[in-house]
Motif scaffolding. Sequence first.
Motif, PDB file in Angstrom:
ATOM      1  N   ASP A  95      10.018  -3.273   8.076  1.00 63.79           N
ATOM      2  CA  ASP A  95      10.548  -3.255   6.712  1.00 63.79           C
ATOM      3  C   ASP A  95       9.538  -3.830   5.717  1.00 63.79           C
ATOM      4  N   GLN A  96       8.821  -4.887   6.130  1.00 65.12           N
ATOM      5  CA  GLN A  96       7.814  -5.483   5.258  1.00 65.12           C
ATOM      6  C   GLN A  96       6.694  -4.498   4.984  1.00 65.12           C
ATOM      7  N   LEU A  97       6.212  -3.818   6.005  1.00 67.85           N
ATOM      8  CA  LEU A  97       5.111  -2.872   5.807  1.00 67.85           C
ATOM      9  C   LEU A  97       5.547  -1.665   4.983  1.00 67.85           C
ATOM     10  N   GLU A  98       6.768  -1.215   5.172  1.00 61.34           N
ATOM     11  CA  GLU A  98       7.281  -0.121   4.335  1.00 61.34           C
ATOM     12  C   GLU A  98       7.372  -0.566   2.876  1.00 61.34           C
ATOM     13  N   HIS A  99       7.807  -1.800   2.659  1.00 61.21           N
ATOM     14  CA  HIS A  99       7.861  -2.352   1.293  1.00 61.21           C
ATOM     15  C   HIS A  99       6.444  -2.464   0.714  1.00 61.21           C
ATOM     16  N   LEU A 100       5.509  -2.933   1.527  1.00 61.86           N
ATOM     17  CA  LEU A 100       4.119  -3.048   1.081  1.00 61.86           C
ATOM     18  C   LEU A 100       3.580  -1.686   0.665  1.00 61.86           C
ATOM     19  N   ALA A 101       3.874  -0.656   1.437  1.00 65.06           N
ATOM     20  CA  ALA A 101       3.413   0.700   1.110  1.00 65.06           C
ATOM     21  C   ALA A 101       4.032   1.183  -0.196  1.00 65.06           C
ATOM     22  N   THR A 102       5.312   0.926  -0.381  1.00 62.08           N
ATOM     23  CA  THR A 102       5.991   1.322  -1.618  1.00 62.08           C
ATOM     24  C   THR A 102       5.375   0.613  -2.824  1.00 62.08           C
ATOM     25  N   MET A 103       5.144  -0.680  -2.682  1.00 58.66           N
ATOM     26  CA  MET A 103       4.554  -1.440  -3.792  1.00 58.66           C
ATOM     27  C   MET A 103       3.130  -0.971  -4.086  1.00 58.66           C
ATOM     28  N   ALA A 104       2.388  -0.597  -3.040  1.00 62.68           N
ATOM     29  CA  ALA A 104       1.002  -0.154  -3.221  1.00 62.68           C
ATOM     30  C   ALA A 104       0.910   1.153  -4.000  1.00 62.68           C
ATOM     31  N   GLU A 105       2.015   1.855  -4.124  1.00 63.49           N
ATOM     32  CA  GLU A 105       2.030   3.094  -4.902  1.00 63.49           C
ATOM     33  C   GLU A 105       2.234   2.841  -6.398  1.00 63.49           C
ATOM     34  N   GLN A 106       2.539   1.612  -6.775  1.00 61.82           N
ATOM     35  CA  GLN A 106       2.744   1.287  -8.185  1.00 61.82           C
ATOM     36  C   GLN A 106       1.392   1.275  -8.906  1.00 61.82           C
ATOM     37  N   PRO A 107       1.354   1.714 -10.168  1.00 59.64           N
ATOM     38  CA  PRO A 107       0.064   1.814 -10.864  1.00 59.64           C
ATOM     39  C   PRO A 107      -0.630   0.471 -11.116  1.00 59.64           C
ATOM     40  N   ASN A 108       0.123  -0.630 -11.112  1.00 63.02           N
ATOM     41  CA  ASN A 108      -0.465  -1.940 -11.379  1.00 63.02           C
ATOM     42  C   ASN A 108      -0.805  -2.714 -10.098  1.00 63.02           C
ATOM     43  N   ILE A 109      -0.624  -2.061  -8.939  1.00 56.92           N
ATOM     44  CA  ILE A 109      -0.861  -2.737  -7.660  1.00 56.92           C
ATOM     45  C   ILE A 109      -1.841  -1.916  -6.821  1.00 56.92           C
ATOM     46  N   THR A 110      -2.893  -2.573  -6.361  1.00 55.24           N
ATOM     47  CA  THR A 110      -3.862  -1.959  -5.462  1.00 55.24           C
ATOM     48  C   THR A 110      -3.867  -2.762  -4.177  1.00 55.24           C
ATOM     49  N   VAL A 111      -3.735  -2.072  -3.053  1.00 54.15           N
ATOM     50  CA  VAL A 111      -3.790  -2.725  -1.747  1.00 54.15           C
ATOM     51  C   VAL A 111      -4.856  -2.025  -0.922  1.00 54.15           C
ATOM     52  N   GLN A 112      -5.741  -2.819  -0.359  1.00 52.82           N
ATOM     53  CA  GLN A 112      -6.758  -2.305   0.542  1.00 52.82           C
ATOM     54  C   GLN A 112      -6.691  -3.087   1.848  1.00 52.82           C
ATOM     55  N   VAL A 113      -6.978  -2.395   2.933  1.00 52.21           N
ATOM     56  CA  VAL A 113      -6.985  -3.034   4.249  1.00 52.21           C
ATOM     57  C   VAL A 113      -8.419  -3.112   4.740  1.00 52.21           C
ATOM     58  N   LEU A 114      -8.782  -4.289   5.202  1.00 46.19           N
ATOM     59  CA  LEU A 114     -10.095  -4.509   5.796  1.00 46.19           C
ATOM     60  C   LEU A 114      -9.907  -4.416   7.315  1.00 46.19           C
ATOM     61  N   PRO A 115     -10.307  -3.281   7.919  1.00 47.32           N
ATOM     62  CA  PRO A 115     -10.022  -3.065   9.344  1.00 47.32           C
ATOM     63  C   PRO A 115     -10.876  -3.944  10.260  1.00 47.32           C
ATOM     64  N   PHE A 116     -10.321  -4.187  11.448  1.00 46.31           N
ATOM     65  CA  PHE A 116     -11.051  -4.947  12.462  1.00 46.31           C
ATOM     66  C   PHE A 116     -12.415  -4.336  12.727  1.00 46.31           C
ATOM     67  N   SER A 117     -12.499  -3.019  12.660  1.00 46.48           N
ATOM     68  CA  SER A 117     -13.747  -2.317  13.008  1.00 46.48           C
ATOM     69  C   SER A 117     -14.910  -2.663  12.083  1.00 46.48           C
ATOM     70  N   ARG A 118     -14.644  -3.267  10.934  1.00 47.85           N
ATOM     71  CA  ARG A 118     -15.725  -3.651  10.014  1.00 47.85           C
ATOM     72  C   ARG A 118     -16.485  -4.879  10.509  1.00 47.85           C
ATOM     73  N   GLY A 119     -15.930  -5.584  11.503  1.00 40.83           N
ATOM     74  CA  GLY A 119     -16.625  -6.749  12.067  1.00 40.83           C
ATOM     75  C   GLY A 119     -16.580  -7.948  11.141  1.00 40.83           C
ATOM     76  N   ALA A 120     -17.617  -8.759  11.209  1.00 45.36           N
ATOM     77  CA  ALA A 120     -17.688  -9.983  10.402  1.00 45.36           C
ATOM     78  C   ALA A 120     -17.731  -9.627   8.920  1.00 45.36           C
ATOM     79  N   HIS A 121     -17.064 -10.456   8.113  1.00 42.94           N
ATOM     80  CA  HIS A 121     -17.024 -10.218   6.672  1.00 42.94           C
ATOM     81  C   HIS A 121     -16.894 -11.539   5.924  1.00 42.94           C
ATOM     82  N   SER A 122     -17.092 -11.491   4.624  1.00 45.11           N
ATOM     83  CA  SER A 122     -17.133 -12.711   3.810  1.00 45.11           C
ATOM     84  C   SER A 122     -15.785 -13.411   3.677  1.00 45.11           C
ATOM     85  N   GLY A 123     -14.682 -12.750   3.989  1.00 43.61           N
ATOM     86  CA  GLY A 123     -13.374 -13.365   3.852  1.00 43.61           C
ATOM     87  C   GLY A 123     -12.897 -14.106   5.085  1.00 43.61           C
TER      88      GLY A 123
END
Length: 184
Positions: free
Chosen positions: A87-115
Amino acid sequence: MEMEDIYDSIRTFQAQLVPGLLQTPKYGRAVTVASRAWQTAEEIEQFIQVRLARQERLTGEGQLELWAVLAEGVLRQRVGGPTVMRDQLEHLATMAEQPNITVQVLPFSRGAHSGMFGPYLLMSFPQVSAQDLVLTETPTGNIWTEGESEVVAYRGLFDDARASALPPKESLTLIRRIAKEHRP
């Protein structure tokens, strides 16, 4: 006056959990109970109600701009069990479709990162002369950072995270796919 009333955009990197502004009540409750920061049911419920009120900035008048980069682990950590997580992920997807909300996923496959050193929120104000603020939430309290050099460093960290993350449409596809995996 709450901070949400005066800033107009948030950029956040989250490594472990869905940002509070995008949490469902059940997910937020599960996170709050697990944190042990609140001891009674009344304290937990009050925290959830405050969080829900803050979320109104995303949909009400004077909408807040939110850009969230989430490590893939955020989508895979089973908070509250499979139904709550789906339910949380479905809500996240719905919210990510709003014009004022941008959601990006940093996949495991990217390896080490600054975050990898932890989550933060970078808040901007509508006044051009106002300095951005950085909020780092910890189990024992919040840390506010406002020094110009530190804020500039966090801006750079966020830019690195969003450049490494999947584009928003690909992120939305991944969120929906993982939501289906969280079946009871």
